[in-house]
Structure formats: structure tokens, C-alpha cells
Design an enzyme around this catalytic site. Structure first.
Site: not given
Ligand SMILES: Nc1ncnc2c1ncn2[C@@H]1O[C@H](COP(=O)(O)OP(=O)(O)OP(=O)(O)O)[C@@H](O)[C@H]1O
Ligand SMILES: O=C(O)[C@H](O)COP(=O)(O)O
Length: 481
Positions: A116, A277, A433, A456
Site C-alpha cells: 500500500r 461464506k 483481501g 472491503g
Molecule cells: N472450505 C473452506 N472451509 C472453511 N473456510 C474456508 C474454506 N475455503 C476457504 N475458506 C476460508 O475463507 C477465508 C477467506 O474468505 P473471505 O470471504 O474473507 O475471502 P476474501 O474476500 O478474499 O477476503 P477479504 O474478506 O479479506 O476481502 C479464508 O480465511 C479461508 O481459510
Molecule cells: O484495510 C482496509 O481494508 C482499509 O484500510 C480500510 O480499513 P477499515 O476496514 O478499518 O476501514
């Protein structure tokens, strides 16, 4: 609901009608500038207006200027960019730059990932090269009041090194001491304010607080894409008191990919959605179903889809209250002519742990007491073959529990596949993420077309939501066409 004997790969190939409608919509998007008299501005943030996702972002603006689909003449839905400001608009000016320098620090306050910070550099360098005085601000973490471990001080050496200028650090983000430092800032100098979230008024978007921040500067640049989904004093409030308020280069690039490329993709266009999820990805899946040709699902959410189809899922992650939703998403994909693929095999574990016993089974044969933690090799093959046909891919969410090496294979294989396709000219966009973490773990981040710096924020954009930090910025000058 499908019977237990139903095929576990849910593949709905395009009907001829669906294919032709997809291709005609693709071609109308490609020629949007001539057919709808809407065109991206040269350096601004302009996108095709006919797309639903884009429309969600700019609808208010289109309405405001009284033109829309089919209108003749002038249409401006672009945000003004820092690149649109002339040298004389910047020279000697105090510029409040909101960046997202929310980087991970270890227990010794060392930066463990400077992505970042690096992403914020082009805007800062552009400003100092044009003789501006840069007042840089960011949050770090989610402090409740002044919390030393969330100070931005550990960022100063790396920032100074990357900018090529010694950054001065303030101990506060407002007040007389900060004003003194601003007054002594030379042209081309950079002052880093302390964590803006040390004031509770920041997250409350308190107008008086926003006014105090704004009083430090002459104009505003928002380059904090990762925080653009927050209406905070330093991301939204200050724009009411600083003119111009424009987008930085990073914000612009994020929007170019996450709105522009997704709205007007080279087709076929595939999305890969994973993560834990289905409930956290409903908005993204529904929004993407409106625009993709192929949708590949992985991660923990697939078990809710399997169960909705009548399959036994052992002790895999299932959201019982989302079974009907899963069924309706499958039906929606079919109705839209989207080819939706669920994994045909999975890697199962006898416990949720890195050292669990594991084996590969068909998705229809998960025994009681076992849980699916990754997609299997057949699924990787099927997904790869589907991706081979595409020209644009967006990926959000890992295919399995990639934090455990044993269950990272599917996610890593998809990351490598995208890297391979990126090298062959396919546009590859990683939506932020955990998927970004997975791509970085495999070491292929640098070959992707775009890696989002926002978790997010990228999710909200993909859901078609408006980002307050973007909406608040000035419109670009309309361009006559
Ligand atoms: N089959 C599974 N069972 C349980 N958890 C799982 C499975 N597959 C993936 N995960 C978990 O899902 C998580 C990521 O999900 P998330 O929806 O947060 O993804 P993302 O959108 O890439 O991340 P972020 O929310 O940080 O943007 C990981 O921690 C992973 O371990
Ligand atoms: O890490 C992030 O997704 C951004 O820096 C925003 O942080 P926040 O979810 O604490 O607002």
C-alpha cells in the site's frame, strides 16, 4: 432440489440465444463511445454508462447533468484526476493527500508488506515534482483514541526511501503544532500527519473536524482506495471545504479496473468467487451474474450449494439459512445463460487443522465427520479449461483454506493459471483481501493485470455499490463528442 445422484458439476452452457445476446451486449459495450455518445475522458475516470454496475456508481451524476443513454452531445461521468491539474494549479500549493497506508506491522513495528505504501507513491511523486507541498494523511488499524502502537511513525523511513525525499512526521493530525509544520513545508516537501483515527471525529465524519483538517491545505487529493467505502472526515468530509477535490492515480487505476474493465470486459468474461461464506458474497455473485459469461465457485461457500442440491457434505461449512438462496442463485445463473461451475471434487479433512488427515473425494461423496477444505485436482482441471476460453477474469476469495499448506493447492493452482493466462494477454483482476494474499504467496502478483489494494472497498465496488470517497470528488470537465 437435485437428487443425490445429480452431477456435482453444475454447468449451464449458453444457449444459442444467450450466447448471441452476450456477444451483442459485448459489442455494444465496445462501441459505446460512438453509439451512446459516452466516452472515457482522456485522463479522467470515465466509464461506459449503459452498464448496471457503472450505472450504480454514476447514476446520480448522469441525472445531475441531465443526460443519459441515447442522449446526444455532452456527457460527463468522470471524476477529476490529479493528472488533470496543471502545473500552475499545483506549484506552491498545499495539497491534502489522503492515502491508505494501513499496512501490516509485526510486533517490532516492522512493515511486513509495503504494497500500500508503494501504491501511494506515484501520486506523491507527481505532486512534489510539480512543486506542491504534500500533507499526507492515513489511518492505521482501528484505534480507539490515541494508541502508540497505531502511530504512523514506523512508516517514515520506507516512505522517505520510496519518495526520495525525507518525510517530516507530525505528532498530530490537526492543531497549532501541525499548522507550524505546514507553514515551514517547502515546495516539494512531504509532511506525514499522525493517524487520523486517533480522533473519534474522523470516523464520525464530524463536519467541524473535517473543517480543521481541510484548513491545513489548498486542495485535496484522495488516493485512499482501500478506505473509499468509508464516509470519514478525511475521505469525504474534507471535500466540502477543499476545492478542487480530485482522485489520485491509484484510486483512478482501481476504478479503471474494478469498474471500467468489469463493466466493459473483453469477452468471454469469467469470475471466480471463493472465500468462506456465501452470505458475505451474495451481493458480489448477484452483481457478477449480470455481466459474466462464466462463474466458477470455490471455497467454503460451495457446501451450501451442494447441500441445496441434496448432497451430503459431512461436517463442511454450511449456512443452513442460505440453502434457498443457493438454489435461487443457481436458477438465476441458468436464466441468464451464465455457465456456473461448482467443483466436481474436493479435498476433505478429518479436522480443521494444518496437520489433519486428508483425501480427495468426489463432491458427491463427502463422508460424515469429514469436511471439505479445498477444491480437488479434477476441479482445478475443469476450471483451468474453462478459464482457457476467456479474455477477462476477475477473482475474489480463495478456493480453500489456503492458510494451511495442505489445503492451499487449489488456490495456488488457480493463482498460477491466472498468471499463465495474464502472460497470454488475458486481463486478470484480483479483487482484494485474501485472494491477493494467496496470489502474493505464490509469487505471481507482479504478472496480474491488476491487484486491488482494497478488501472491503473492492468488494463493495463489485457489488455495484457507490463509494462515498469517490462520489464526493469533483466531476471532470465534460467533453463534447
Ligand atoms: N472450505 C473452506 N472451509 C472453511 N473456510 C474456508 C474454506 N475455503 C476457504 N475458506 C476460508 O475463507 C477465508 C477467506 O474468505 P473471505 O470471504 O474473507 O475471502 P476474501 O474476500 O478474499 O477476503 P477479504 O474478506 O479479506 O476481502 C479464508 O480465511 C479461508 O481459510
Ligand atoms: O484495510 C482496509 O481494508 C482499509 O484500510 C480500510 O480499513 P477499515 O476496514 O478499518 O476501514
Amino acid at each position: 432440489m437435485a437428487s443425490a445422484a445429480a452431477p456435482t458439476t453444475f454447468s449451464l452452457l449458453h444457449s444459442t440465444a444467450a450466447s448471441s445476446s452476450a456477444s451483442s451486449s459485448s459489442s455494444s459495450r465496445l462501441h459505446l463511445s460512438s453509439t451512446l455518445r459516452v466516452r472515457p475522458l482522456r485522463r479522467g475516470l470515465g466509464f461506459a454508462a449503459a452498464d448496471p454496475l457503472l450505472a450504480a456508481t454514476v447514476a446520480a451524476r448522469v441525472k445531475a447533468v441531465g443526460v443519459g443513454k441515447g442522449a446526444r452531445g455532452v456527457v460527463s461521468m468522470a471524476k477529476k484526476s490529479v493528472g488533470d491539474l496543471s502545473g500552475s494549479e499545483l506549484k506552491g500549493k498545499k495539497v491534502f493527500v489522503r492515502a491508505d497506508l494501513n499496512v501490516p506491522l509485526d510486533d517490532n513495528q516492522n512493515i511486513t508488506d509495503d504494497t500500500r505504501i508503494r501504491a501511494a507513491i506515484p501520486t506523491i511523486k507527481h505532486l512534489i515534482q510539480n512543486g506542491a507541498k504534500v500533507i499526507l494523511s492515513s489511518h492505521l488499524g482501528r484505534p480507539k483514541g490515541v494508541t502508540p502502537k497505531y502511530s504512523l511513525a514506523p512508516l517514515v523511513p520506507r516512505l522517505s526511501e520510496l519518495i526520495g525525499v525525507q518525510v517530516v512526521k507530525a505528532d498530530d493530525s490537526i492543531g497549532p503544532e501541525v499548522e507550524k509544520l505546514v507553514a515551514s513545508l517547502p515546495e516539494g516537501g512531504v509532511l506525514l500527519l499522525e493517524n487520523v483515527r486517533f480522533y473519534k471525529e474522523e470516523e464520525k465524519n464530524d463536519p467541524e473536524h473535517a473543517k480543521k483538517l481541510a484548513s491545513l491545505a489548498d486542495l485535496y487529493v484522495n488516493d485512499a482506495f482501500g478506505t473509499a467505502h468509508r464516509a470519514h472526515a478525511s475521505t469525504e468530509g474534507v471535500t466540502k471545504y477543499l476545492k478542487p477535490s480530485v482522485a489520485g492515480f491509484l484510486l483512478q487505476k482501481e476504478l479503471d479496473y474494478l469498474v471500467g474493465a468489469v463493466s466493459s470486459p473483453k469477452r468471454p468474461f469469467a469470475a471466480i468467487v471463493g472465500g468462506s461464506k456465501v452470505s458475505s458474497k451474495i451481493g458480489v455473485i448477484e452483481s457478477l451474474l449480470e455481466k459474466v459469461d462464466i462463474l466458477l465457485l470455490g471455497g467454503g461457500m460451495i457446501f451450501t450449494f451442494y447441500k441445496a442440491q441434496g448432497l451430503s457434505v459431512g461436517s463442511s461449512l454450511v449456512e443452513e439459512d442460505k440453502l434457498d438462496l443457493a438454489t435461487s442463485l443457481l436458477a438465476k445463473a441458468k436464466a441468464k445463460g451464465v455457465s456456473l461451475l461448482l467443483p466436481s471434487d474436493v479435498v476433505i479433512a478429518d479436522k480443521f487443522a494444518p496437520d489433519a488427515n486428508s483425501k480427495v473425494v468426489p463432491a458427491s461423496a463427502i463422508p460424515d465427520g469429514w469436511m471439505g477444505l479445498d477444491i480437488g485436482p479434477d476441479s482445478v482441471k475443469t476450471f483451468s479449461e474453462a478459464l482457457d476460453t476467456t479474455k477477462t477474469i476477475i477473482w475474489n476469495g480463495p478456493m480453500g483454506v489456503f492458510e494451511f499448506d495442505k489445503f492451499a493447492v487449489g488456490t495456488e493452482a488457480i493463482a498460477k493459471k491466472l498468471a499463465d493466462l495474464s502472460g497470454k494477454g488475458v486481463t486478470t483482476i484480483i479483487g482484494g483481501g485474501d485472494s491477493v494474499a494467496a496470489v502474493e504467496k505464490v509469487g505471481v502478483a507482479n504478472v496480474m493485470s491488476h491487484i486491488s489494494t482494497g478488501g472491503g472497498a473492492s468488494l463493495e465496488l463489485l457489488e455495484g455499490k457507490e463509494l462515498p470517497g469517490v462520489l464526493a470528488l469533483d466531476e471532470a470537465t465534460p467533453v463534447a463528442v
